[in-house]
Design an enzyme around this catalytic site. Structure first.
Site, PDB file in Angstrom:
ATOM      1  N   ARG A  62       0.841  -1.190   0.000  1.00 27.59           N
ATOM      2  CA  ARG A  62       0.000   0.000   0.000  1.00 27.59           C
ATOM      3  C   ARG A  62       0.884   1.251   0.000  1.00 27.59           C
ATOM      4  O   ARG A  62       2.034   1.214   0.424  1.00 27.59           O
ATOM      5  CB  ARG A  62      -0.916   0.021   1.222  1.00 27.59           C
ATOM      6  CG  ARG A  62      -1.892  -1.137   1.296  1.00 27.59           C
ATOM      7  CD  ARG A  62      -2.708  -1.064   2.583  1.00 27.59           C
ATOM      8  NE  ARG A  62      -3.678  -2.160   2.680  1.00 27.59           N
ATOM      9  CZ  ARG A  62      -3.419  -3.350   3.194  1.00 27.59           C
ATOM     10  NH1 ARG A  62      -2.199  -3.612   3.668  1.00 27.59           N
ATOM     11  NH2 ARG A  62      -4.350  -4.286   3.256  1.00 27.59           N
ATOM     12  N   LYS A 107      -2.265  -2.781   7.837  1.00 27.65           N
ATOM     13  CA  LYS A 107      -3.441  -2.223   8.495  1.00 27.65           C
ATOM     14  C   LYS A 107      -3.681  -2.977   9.792  1.00 27.65           C
ATOM     15  O   LYS A 107      -3.552  -4.196   9.843  1.00 27.65           O
ATOM     16  CB  LYS A 107      -4.675  -2.355   7.588  1.00 27.65           C
ATOM     17  CG  LYS A 107      -4.765  -1.290   6.508  1.00 27.65           C
ATOM     18  CD  LYS A 107      -6.085  -1.402   5.775  1.00 27.65           C
ATOM     19  CE  LYS A 107      -6.269  -0.253   4.802  1.00 27.65           C
ATOM     20  NZ  LYS A 107      -7.567  -0.333   4.094  1.00 27.65           N
ATOM     21  N   HIS A 114      -2.377   2.828  -5.899  1.00 27.89           N
ATOM     22  CA  HIS A 114      -3.195   1.649  -5.603  1.00 27.89           C
ATOM     23  C   HIS A 114      -3.415   0.800  -6.855  1.00 27.89           C
ATOM     24  O   HIS A 114      -3.547  -0.427  -6.763  1.00 27.89           O
ATOM     25  CB  HIS A 114      -4.541   2.072  -5.013  1.00 27.89           C
ATOM     26  CG  HIS A 114      -5.213   0.987  -4.237  1.00 27.89           C
ATOM     27  ND1 HIS A 114      -4.742   0.536  -3.016  1.00 27.89           N
ATOM     28  CD2 HIS A 114      -6.308   0.226  -4.507  1.00 27.89           C
ATOM     29  CE1 HIS A 114      -5.520  -0.433  -2.567  1.00 27.89           C
ATOM     30  NE2 HIS A 114      -6.469  -0.648  -3.454  1.00 27.89           N
TER      31      HIS A 114
END
Length: 356
Positions: free
Chosen positions: A210, A234, A306
């Protein structure tokens, strides 16, 4: 946004928040949530608290004075009224005639509130070891997902991926052709950051990390002998990510000039640096987005970092036909997220058959 500016904005929001939001911030910083995520959440909390005061759901004269009892006793109807307000409010963007926020923005607001309520009702402990209160009204508020089939989404995304030979062709274009159309002044700026920019693009295309993971990468996290990088996923989980071999040369070329070109000292831990007036700083997400957009638009079509992640995932699935392997590479706990790539690859196979 530059890290220093981001931290300044965060402090501005923290200065007006209630004490329990500051507790939440400190707790999530320890996870760690990224500063960018926390900044976005603080913005959403201000939006919500402003509405509470405008709707007379609190008697507090300012945001910092809104007490826990107010949040505890909000009803499902209150939250639904807030959603309607978001959907129908005039847009603050003067260049847009559209009224109301997009469903994506509304979902982001509700996600931020859900995170705060979960913290207050489940995660935090008071002096007695109990949460501040138990009633989580956000569990009763549903979000509307954008309706789109995987096939439709795959078709929309496919045009913005650099598949097959285009992955290396994109890098080769930036390396050898892009500067040919630049003015002498623009060439000077391009050449200063050429190795760094190529290293960033190569890493994104070769690992699928990411944007935030690339931004937060430190020098110690990169092992070019093993072609592995360490990232914070995350949820704050640390993960080792394999990097495809084609990126090695670009990363080595950048490392060879990093210290000299960006005035890097031992205390400058960030892997990707920018330099302003002789001072090195961690390159921020906004700068990388603009850089990727600039080069990709000149090459084929403007894309975001992305989309480079999607490119890696699609190429990896095409080579392995393993959704599990792709999920692990991207840092997903479920293969459900990778269903998209099967549709893209199947569509590519159909096109190839039609051309036989």
């Amino acid at each position: 946004m530059r890290r220093e500016l981001l931290l300044e904005k965060i402090e501005t929001y923290k200065a007006i928040m209630p004490w329990y939001v500051l507790d939440y911030y400190q707790s999530k910083l320890a996870v760690p949530y990224s500063f960018t995520t926390l900044y976005e959440y603080l913005k959403e909390y201000k939006r919500f608290f402003d509405w509470l005061m405008d709707a007379d759901l609190t008697q507090a004269p300012k945001i910092a004075d809104i007490d826990l009892s107010t949040l505890e006793h909000l009803t499902k109807k209150d939250l639904e009224a807030f959603v309607l307000y978001l959907r129908e409010r005039p847009s603050l963007n003067t260049y847009s005639t559209k009224e109301g926020l997009s469903q994506t923005t509304i979902n982001r607001t509700l996600s931020a509130l859900s995170s705060l309520y979960k913290y207050l009702t489940e995660e935090v402990e008071n002096d007695q070891g109990e949460p501040y209160f138990y009633r989580n009204v956000m569990k009763k508020v549903s979000t509307k997902k954008k309706k789109e089939t995987l096939a439709s989404r795959a078709e929309n995304i496919k045009q913005k991926l650099f598949l097959g030979d285009e992955t290396l062709a994109f890098l080769d274009y930036v390396d050898k052709e892009y500067e040919q159309k630049l003015s002498n002044r623009a060439k000077s700026s391009f050449r200063k950051n050429k190795e760094r920019d190529l290293a960033i693009i190569a890493l994104l295309l070769a690992s699928g990390v990411r944007l935030s993971e690339a931004v937060n990468l430190d020098l110690k996290d990169v092992n070019l002998n093993m072609m592995i990088i360490e990232v914070i996923r995350k949820g704050g989980k640390r993960d080792s990510v394999n990097v495809a071999g084609f990126a090695k040369g670009y990363l080595e070329s950048y490392l060879a000039v990093r210290q000299r070109r960006y005035k890097a000292e031992k205390q400058d831990l960030a892997f990707f640096l920018t330099e302003y007036r002789g001072v090195p700083n961690r390159m921020d997400a906004s700068s990388i987005e603009k850089m990727v957009g600039k080069y990709s638009e000149d090459f084929k079509i403007r894309v975001t970092p992305h989309k480079l992640r999607h490119t890696l995932a699609t190429r990896l699935y095409d080579a392995t036909k393993s959704q599990v392997l792709v999920s692990h590479q991207l840092g997903h706990s479920s293969t459900q997220v990778t269903d998209l790539y099967t549709h893209i690859v199947n569509d590519e196979q159909k096109t190839a058959l039609d051309n036989l």
